[in-house]
Design an enzyme around this catalytic site. Structure first.
Site, PDB file in Angstrom:
ATOM      1  CD  GLU A   1      -2.350  -1.186   2.853  1.00 17.31           C
ATOM      2  OE1 GLU A   1      -2.362  -0.150   3.542  1.00 17.31           O
ATOM      3  OE2 GLU A   1      -2.854  -2.255   3.202  1.00 17.31           O
TER       4      GLU A   1
ATOM      5  CE  LYS B   1       4.768   5.406   7.182  1.00 18.53           C
ATOM      6  NZ  LYS B   1       4.425   6.758   7.549  1.00 18.53           N
TER       7      LYS B   1
ATOM      8  CG  ASP C   1       3.776  12.568   5.134  1.00 18.81           C
ATOM      9  OD1 ASP C   1       3.613  12.298   6.332  1.00 18.81           O
ATOM     10  OD2 ASP C   1       4.671  13.320   4.710  1.00 18.81           O
TER      11      ASP C   1
ATOM     12  CE1 TYR D   1      -5.297  -3.520  11.234  1.00 21.84           C
ATOM     13  CE2 TYR D   1      -4.575  -1.729  12.653  1.00 21.84           C
ATOM     14  CZ  TYR D   1      -4.712  -3.070  12.407  1.00 21.84           C
ATOM     15  OH  TYR D   1      -4.253  -3.970  13.336  1.00 21.84           O
TER      16      TYR D   1
ATOM     17  CE  LYS E   1       8.991   7.252   7.608  1.00 22.26           C
ATOM     18  NZ  LYS E   1       8.782   8.613   7.947  1.00 22.26           N
TER      19      LYS E   1
ATOM     20  CB  CYS F   1      25.404  41.477  14.436  1.00 23.08           C
ATOM     21  SG  CYS F   1      23.701  41.728  13.894  1.00 23.08           S
TER      22      CYS F   1
ATOM     23  CB  CYS G   1      23.736  46.092  14.947  1.00 25.06           C
ATOM     24  SG  CYS G   1      24.105  44.724  16.047  1.00 25.06           S
TER      25      CYS G   1
ATOM     26  CB  CYS H   1      23.330  39.769  17.264  1.00 24.69           C
ATOM     27  SG  CYS H   1      23.502  41.519  17.633  1.00 24.69           S
TER      28      CYS H   1
ATOM     29  CB  CYS I   1      20.507  44.276  17.020  1.00 20.74           C
ATOM     30  SG  CYS I   1      20.682  43.353  15.502  1.00 20.74           S
TER      31      CYS I   1
HETATM   32  S1  IVH Z   1      -1.232   0.681   8.894  1.00 20.68           S
HETATM   33  C1  IVH Z   1      -0.575  -1.253  13.040  1.00 20.68           C
HETATM   34  N1  IVH Z   1      -1.261   1.657   6.456  1.00 20.68           N
HETATM   35  O1  IVH Z   1       1.820   5.475   9.086  1.00 20.68           O
HETATM   36  C2  IVH Z   1      -0.407  -0.547  11.761  1.00 20.68           C
HETATM   37  N2  IVH Z   1      -0.491   3.078   8.211  1.00 20.68           N
HETATM   38  O2  IVH Z   1       3.854   4.449  11.488  1.00 20.68           O
HETATM   39  C3  IVH Z   1      -1.379   0.525  11.532  1.00 20.68           C
HETATM   40  N3  IVH Z   1       0.111   5.344   7.479  1.00 20.68           N
HETATM   41  O3  IVH Z   1       0.304   5.813  12.200  1.00 20.68           O
HETATM   42  C4  IVH Z   1      -1.033   1.437  10.451  1.00 20.68           C
HETATM   43  N4  IVH Z   1      -0.382   5.059   5.357  1.00 20.68           N
HETATM   44  O4  IVH Z   1      -0.606   7.196  10.303  1.00 20.68           O
HETATM   45  C5  IVH Z   1      -0.972   1.892   7.745  1.00 20.68           C
HETATM   46  N5  IVH Z   1      -1.406   2.374   4.268  1.00 20.68           N
HETATM   47  C6  IVH Z   1      -1.112   2.623   5.538  1.00 20.68           C
HETATM   48  C7  IVH Z   1      -0.629   3.877   5.978  1.00 20.68           C
HETATM   49  C8  IVH Z   1      -0.319   4.054   7.325  1.00 20.68           C
HETATM   50  C9  IVH Z   1       0.058   5.905   6.262  1.00 20.68           C
HETATM   51  C10 IVH Z   1       0.595   6.005   8.695  1.00 20.68           C
HETATM   52  C11 IVH Z   1      -0.301   5.895   9.888  1.00 20.68           C
HETATM   53  C12 IVH Z   1       0.487   5.217  10.956  1.00 20.68           C
HETATM   54  C13 IVH Z   1       1.894   5.393  10.485  1.00 20.68           C
HETATM   55  C14 IVH Z   1       2.701   4.156  10.841  1.00 20.68           C
END
Ligand code: IVH
Length: 665
Positions: A110, A112, A114, A222, A308, A403, A406, A421, A427
């Site tokens: 999946e 991740k 942000d 989830y 990451k 600085c 000044c 400074c 200043c």
């Molecule tokens: S699963 C027990 N799936 O990443 C696992 N987390 O450090 C539950 N996040 O706190 C998280 N995309 O805020 C999961 N596809 C994804 C995610 C995801 C982003 C974030 C989430 C979580 C952190 C994990």
């Protein structure tokens, strides 16, 4: 440096960055740098169990609690995922799973996302609560705000279970983020560093109409509950999509390491075309039965891992280094670069942070340097391509000694990275900065005044310090650029009203170095008038709880400066509050004098902060962790099992909310 010293240093740094990130929403370092520090600390702690510490940053998953929202305990703790940046560790993860399961398995890949995580509870097909992660055990109830997010269903359709939780990420799409920052820029409000901060800041807004206007989005990833429809995580989410949830279309099941790497490589570049920010991918063992077999470590599941992405970077030439003087006198070096394209924008300048960073990079003018954005607006230099240096090496970058504003020789305080400074009172950026701080919302909160007006008043010679504000009259300022009679009157009214601001906030407004809001409150409690504080010796100051040498020294030198004493005298003459009010002094007792009290759990009658205040008002001390010195524990619902065990072992009394309140009444 000894191992112990390194551990202490890492802990202090991580605590600070954790606070910057979770409380202030203003991170100073990239996630990768944070994760690297954390990993180094984890490794050292593992090698040296003798230095174990209950409050080490490795013990917690983070906290975003704020007092305005009701706190709710999570039914299932909200854990985080183990992080990695290396493909080798993805292989390790895969092989570990293979070995532990010893049967076929699928990995759900999946994106991740942000943003900021959220846990939604549905009962009988209706959204009943939305809670932030908080510290993982309990979070803030932000249901009203979440209800404004259009992609989160309020009512479900289809064949859903009677009761379940679903978790996901709340995001601010790039487009909304850019628009929001443009509007904020126009109104001279501070910008959000990235969509993640914008999303979490918005979610904590006290006004759900604001939330609605900010156009947040959410992806759910989830599903939790007792009677889920399928054994597969992927399959469950597809079913959840049919109940009305927004589920990512980019989930994919992999059956080999190769398929996982294909997914990673594809999204490493393709993610730039997504409407929302992503910072990696998440790999999850798909079968729930297999997930249960694999189980959890103390902080994260063994059945999942986050990979990451490396932040995007570009290579460009360093043309020169200039220096900016901030409000506190801190001098920040700025790299001026040959313009270069980086994730969609042209970068011309990057922060160099401080002298140590410059030294560490061994920077020379003309060097080819790597610039990274890593989700932040202000890019930074992360390395030098020394291979590109010709025979003619440019001049070595040497931090300035005076600085730039000044000319005063710069100083560096022990243990601090920044140069300052010291010319606080003359200043120009410092003078303006001090006045700006003085009028700001958390300090004197003078309506109608902002940095731009302060700047023009200063440039016109109308004000040279905060006390001059109280001498301004409507006639002095009306008719100035963009200042009609009405605005002028508003400003003067705002200034007049600030005479009622309580003592502790006036203390904070003075802008004494290291005296933030909390310290100002502490000082106001121990020194009931400014005269008491002015006369306090180092010894008396250090005697106050939580006031260390650094703060004490700063206060003593503030009042040793005749210009500061004169400023305070003039402010006093202008009628500002420089002592505690009667009302303030009442309600204080010494019923809890000498007692160390731990607060744990979730409460019904008052918030945790209110209890903390109550303890302090009655002369007690609120401490974070249980030890033999703890007098008693004020326990609400869901006190953590580890704390309970420790309390029992040490024979420490546990009081309920009601017992505690009865004790004080
Ligand atoms: S699963 C027990 N799936 O990443 C696992 N987390 O450090 C539950 N996040 O706190 C998280 N995309 O805020 C999961 N596809 C994804 C995610 C995801 C982003 C974030 C989430 C979580 C952190 C994990």
């Amino acid at each position: 440096m000894t191992v112990k010293e390194r551990i202490d240093w890492l802990r202090a740094e991580l605590h600070r960055h954790n606070y910057n990130y979770y409380v202030l929403n203003a991170p100073e370092i990239s996630d990768k740098e944070f994760d690297d520090l954390m990993r180094e600390l984890q490794d050292l702690e593992k090698e040296h169990p003798e230095y174990q510490d209950e409050n080490s940053p490795t013990m917690r998953v983070g906290s975003d609690l704020s007092k305005e929202f009701r706190q709710v305990a999570h039914k299932y703790p909200m854990l985080s995922l183990g992080n990695t940046y290396s493909e080798a560790e993805v292989t390790d993860f895969y092989e570990r799973v293979q070995k532990m399961l010893n049967e076929d398995f699928e990995i759900c890949c999946e994106l991740k996302y942000d943003g900021t995580s959220i846990s939604l509870t549905y009962e009988d097909g209706k959204l009943v609560s939305a809670v932030t992660r908080g510290d993982g055990e309990k979070g803030d109830d932000v249901t009203d705000n979440v209800k404004t997010i259009r992609s989160i269903p309020l009512v479900l359709h289809g064949n859903y279970p009677r009761s379940f939780e679903i978790r996901g990420e709340i995001l601010m799409p790039w487009k909304s983020f850019e628009k929001l920052n443009q509007e904020r820029e126009a109104r001279e409000e501070p910008l959000f560093a990235n969509p993640r901060n914008a999303a979490s800041g918005t979610l904590k807004s006290q006004n759900s109409a604001v939330v609605a206007s900010r156009k947040l989005d959410a992806y759910l990833y989830y599903l939790l509950g007792e009677n889920l429809p399928e054994d597969g995580h992927y399959e469950n989410l597809q079913v959840a999509a049919s109940w009305g949830f927004k589920i990512s279309e980019h989930m994919k099941k992999a059956h080999s390491l190769q398929e996982i790497f294909d997914y990673i490589n594809y999204w490493d570049t393709e993610r730039k075309n997504l409407p929302v920010a992503t910072d990696g991918i998440v790999l999850k063992v798909n079968s729930l039965r297999q997930q249960r077999n694999l189980g959890y470590t103390a902080k994260s599941p063994r059945w999942a891992i986050a990979y990451k992405f490396q932040a995007e970077r570009a290579l460009t030439r360093l043309n020169k280094v200039t220096y900016q003087v901030g409000r506190t006198g801190a001098v920040t070096p700025v790299a001026n670069l040959e313009p270069v394209q980086l994730s969609g924008t042209v970068v011309r300048r990057a922060s160099l942070h401080n002298a140590d960073i410059i030294e560490g990079l061994d920077l020379h003018i003309g060097d080819m340097v790597y610039v990274e954005k890593g989700g932040e607006i202000i890019p930074k230099i992360t390395g030098v391509n020394t291979g590109a240096r010709g025979l003619l090496l440019g001049e070595k970058v040497k931090f300035i000694t005076r600085c730039p504003e000044c000319g005063t020789p710069l100083v560096r305080f022990e243990g601090e990275a920044a140069h300052y400074c010291p010319n606080e009172t003359a200043c120009p950026p410092q003078i303006k900065g001090k006045i700006e701080h003085f009028i700001s919302r958390r300090a004197m909160n003078i309506e109608g005044l902002g940095p731009e007006t302060i700047d023009s008043f200063y440039c016109l010679g109308l004000i040279k310090n905060a006390a001059d504000l109280y001498q301004l009259r409507v006639a002095d300022i009306k008719g100035l650029v963009r200042m009609g009679l009405k605005s002028a009157e508003n400003i003067i009214r705002g200034i007049n009203e600030s005479r009622n601001v309580p003592y502790e906030r006036v203390l904070f407004a003075l802008g004494i170095r290291f005296v933030g809001e909390t310290v100002a409150k502490k000082l106001a409690k121990s020194f009931h008038s400014i005269e008491d504080l002015e006369q306090a010796s180092m010894e008396t100051l250090v005697g106050v709880d939580e006031i260390g040498e650094k703060i004490a020294q700063s206060i003593v030198s503030y009042f040793a400066n005749p210009l500061n004493r004169e400023l305070v005298a003039r402010l006093k003459e202008a009628g500002l509050q420089f002592q505690r009010s009667e009302e303030d002094l009442s309600g204080y007792t010494d019923k809890l004098a000498g007692q160390s009290i731990v607060i744990s759990g979730v409460f019904a009658h008052h918030s945790r902060d209110e209890y903390k205040e109550l303890i302090e008002k009655n002369g007690g001390k609120n401490v974070g962790s249980i030890s033999a010195k703890t007098s008693f524990i004020l326990a609400g619902e869901n006190m953590g099992p580890a704390k309970l065990e420790k309390a029992n072992k040490l024979g420490i009394r546990i009081l309920t909310e009601d017992e505690f309140l009865a004790m004080l009444s």
